[in-house]
Design a protein around this motif. Structure first.
Motif, short mmCIF file in Angstrom:
data_model
loop_
_atom_site.label_atom_id
_atom_site.label_comp_id
_atom_site.label_asym_id
_atom_site.label_seq_id
_atom_site.Cartn_x
_atom_site.Cartn_y
_atom_site.Cartn_z
N ALA A 258 0.99 -1.22 0.05
CA ALA A 258 -0.40 -0.28 0.22
C ALA A 258 0.89 1.48 -0.19
CB ALA A 258 -1.22 0.25 0.91
N TRP A 259 0.62 2.43 -0.47
CA TRP A 259 0.77 3.51 -0.73
C TRP A 259 0.39 4.80 -0.75
CZ3 TRP A 259 6.35 4.23 -0.77
CH2 TRP A 259 6.36 2.77 -1.09
N ASP A 260 0.26 5.66 0.11
CA ASP A 260 -0.32 6.95 -0.22
C ASP A 260 0.12 8.20 -0.55
OD1 ASP A 260 -2.77 8.44 0.63
OD2 ASP A 260 -2.52 7.88 2.82
N GLY A 261 -0.31 8.92 -1.25
CA GLY A 261 -0.12 10.28 -1.55
C GLY A 261 -0.62 11.75 -2.47
N THR A 262 -0.83 11.79 -2.91
CA THR A 262 -1.02 12.70 -3.69
C THR A 262 -0.77 12.97 -5.04
OG1 THR A 262 0.43 15.11 -3.83
CG2 THR A 262 -1.07 15.04 -2.34
N TYR B 288 -3.38 15.31 -23.44
CA TYR B 288 -4.37 16.55 -22.72
C TYR B 288 -3.46 16.76 -21.66
CZ TYR B 288 -7.26 15.22 -26.89
OH TYR B 288 -7.50 15.48 -27.92
N ASP B 289 -2.72 16.24 -20.80
CA ASP B 289 -1.91 16.13 -19.58
C ASP B 289 -0.97 15.41 -19.64
OD1 ASP B 289 -2.17 17.07 -16.60
OD2 ASP B 289 -3.34 15.36 -16.35
N ARG B 290 -0.73 16.25 -17.94
CA ARG B 290 0.83 15.72 -17.46
C ARG B 290 0.67 16.02 -15.93
NH1 ARG B 290 0.97 20.35 -19.17
NH2 ARG B 290 2.81 22.08 -18.46
N GLY B 291 1.40 15.54 -15.27
CA GLY B 291 1.51 15.60 -13.94
C GLY B 291 2.54 14.91 -12.80
N VAL B 292 2.08 14.47 -11.89
CA VAL B 292 3.12 13.73 -11.05
C VAL B 292 2.56 13.06 -10.15
CG1 VAL B 292 4.93 15.49 -11.23
CG2 VAL B 292 3.51 15.61 -9.16
N PHE B 293 3.40 11.80 -9.34
CA PHE B 293 2.07 11.36 -8.49
C PHE B 293 3.30 11.40 -7.23
CE2 PHE B 293 0.47 8.25 -10.98
CZ PHE B 293 -0.90 8.55 -11.63
N MET C 155 10.69 2.16 -12.93
CA MET C 155 9.62 1.43 -13.90
C MET C 155 9.29 2.34 -14.97
SD MET C 155 8.28 -0.40 -10.73
CE MET C 155 8.17 1.24 -9.64
N ALA C 156 8.53 1.68 -16.36
CA ALA C 156 8.13 2.29 -16.99
C ALA C 156 7.07 1.80 -17.55
CB ALA C 156 8.93 2.71 -17.91
N GLY C 157 5.65 2.54 -17.93
CA GLY C 157 4.70 1.65 -18.29
C GLY C 157 4.07 3.12 -19.43
N GLU C 158 2.60 2.34 -19.84
CA GLU C 158 1.43 3.17 -20.44
C GLU C 158 0.10 2.27 -21.19
OE1 GLU C 158 1.63 2.26 -25.41
OE2 GLU C 158 3.61 3.98 -24.70
N GLU C 159 -0.86 2.74 -20.47
CA GLU C 159 -1.96 2.13 -20.54
C GLU C 159 -2.78 3.04 -21.20
OE1 GLU C 159 -4.71 -1.07 -19.69
OE2 GLU C 159 -2.48 -0.65 -19.01
N ASP C 160 -3.73 2.43 -22.25
CA ASP C 160 -4.98 2.96 -23.08
C ASP C 160 -6.03 3.52 -21.61
OD1 ASP C 160 -6.67 4.00 -24.45
OD2 ASP C 160 -6.09 3.02 -26.81
N LEU C 161 -6.40 4.31 -21.48
CA LEU C 161 -7.64 4.38 -20.88
C LEU C 161 -9.04 4.82 -21.22
CD1 LEU C 161 -5.56 6.89 -17.57
CD2 LEU C 161 -6.35 4.22 -17.78
N GLY C 162 -8.34 4.84 -22.73
CA GLY C 162 -9.94 5.22 -23.46
C GLY C 162 -10.07 6.46 -23.92
N LYS D 69 9.75 5.53 -0.31
CA LYS D 69 9.24 6.16 -1.49
C LYS D 69 8.66 6.55 -2.53
CE LYS D 69 10.98 11.11 -2.31
NZ LYS D 69 11.89 12.52 -2.28
N PHE D 70 7.73 6.76 -3.18
CA PHE D 70 7.42 6.07 -4.72
C PHE D 70 6.54 7.94 -6.03
CE2 PHE D 70 4.66 6.03 -8.06
CZ PHE D 70 4.67 4.53 -8.94
N GLU D 71 7.79 8.16 -6.35
CA GLU D 71 7.66 8.85 -7.53
C GLU D 71 7.39 8.63 -8.74
OE1 GLU D 71 10.95 11.21 -6.44
OE2 GLU D 71 9.78 12.41 -4.95
N ALA D 72 6.00 9.30 -9.59
CA ALA D 72 5.93 9.11 -11.43
C ALA D 72 5.57 10.44 -11.82
CB ALA D 72 4.98 8.04 -11.13
N THR D 73 6.03 10.49 -12.93
CA THR D 73 4.97 11.48 -13.95
C THR D 73 4.51 10.59 -14.85
OG1 THR D 73 7.30 11.16 -15.55
CG2 THR D 73 7.27 12.74 -13.86
N TYR D 74 3.41 11.18 -15.47
CA TYR D 74 2.52 10.93 -15.88
C TYR D 74 1.81 12.34 -17.26
CZ TYR D 74 -1.39 13.59 -14.32
OH TYR D 74 -1.92 14.84 -14.03
N THR D 75 2.49 11.63 -18.61
CA THR D 75 2.02 12.31 -19.31
C THR D 75 0.94 11.66 -20.94
OG1 THR D 75 3.53 11.42 -21.38
CG2 THR D 75 4.59 13.77 -19.80
N SER D 76 0.25 12.68 -21.01
CA SER D 76 -0.61 11.95 -22.01
C SER D 76 -1.07 13.17 -22.97
CB SER D 76 -2.07 11.95 -21.19
OG SER D 76 -3.34 12.81 -21.76
#
Length: 153
Positions: free
Chosen positions: A45-49, A140-145, A107-114, A131-138
């Motif tokens: 389990a992990w928790d954050g923003t 229409y959007d980009r951001g961080v976990f 790690m890296a990955g991608e997923e089609d959310l439709g 600690k878990f940190e990630a970036t995401y891009t699509s």
């Protein structure tokens, strides 16, 4: 892109959905929380923003990460939006390189959310046992976990 070789993961998810009316994430998260984090591992389990850098909001983010194979993890995320909405997404993350036990895992990955959820999202993540940190891009959007191990249990 689901190449999960873990029958255990599928059995847990099917069992949780069958017994909890498919409010499965919460039950799976609580179970992972009760089991605690493995020493030196990133599973559990992990928790954050999460924060959108494209102006699409942010909020609480929880995750359950399980080992899916010798060089991959399966992450199940649950994000809140504007403190009233929640959405789940899952992605397989392929390990880059060969990390030592307890060391940083990239790690890296991608997923089609439709199309309704913005299409293909690409992820790059770095995790240690705490600690878990990630970036995401699509398109229409980009951001961080940003997440850490939950406190209190």
């Amino acid at each position: 892109m689901r190449s999960t070789s873990s029958g255990w993961l599928i059995a847990v998810l099917v069992g949780v959905c069958a017994s909890a009316g498919c409010s499965g994430f919460d039950a799976t998260y609580e179970k992972a929380l009760a089991q605690g984090a493995p020493a030196g591992g990133i599973e559990g389990a992990w928790d954050g923003t999460w924060t959108s850098h494209g102006g699409h909001g942010g909020g609480r983010l929880r995750a359950v990460i399980v080992r899916a194979g010798p060089d991959s993890y399966h992450a199940w995320f649950r994000a809140s939006f504007w403190k009233i909405l929640e959405a789940s997404q899952e992605v397989d993350l392929k390990v880059q390189g060969t990390p030592a036990a307890g060391a940083e895992v990239r790690m890296a990955g991608e997923e089609d959310l439709g199309w309704l959820y913005g299409g293909v999202y690409k992820y790059e993540a770095t995790a240690t046992p705490g600690k878990f940190e990630a970036t995401y891009t699509s398109k229409y959007d980009r951001g961080v976990f940003e997440m850490a191990r939950p406190s209190g249990k």
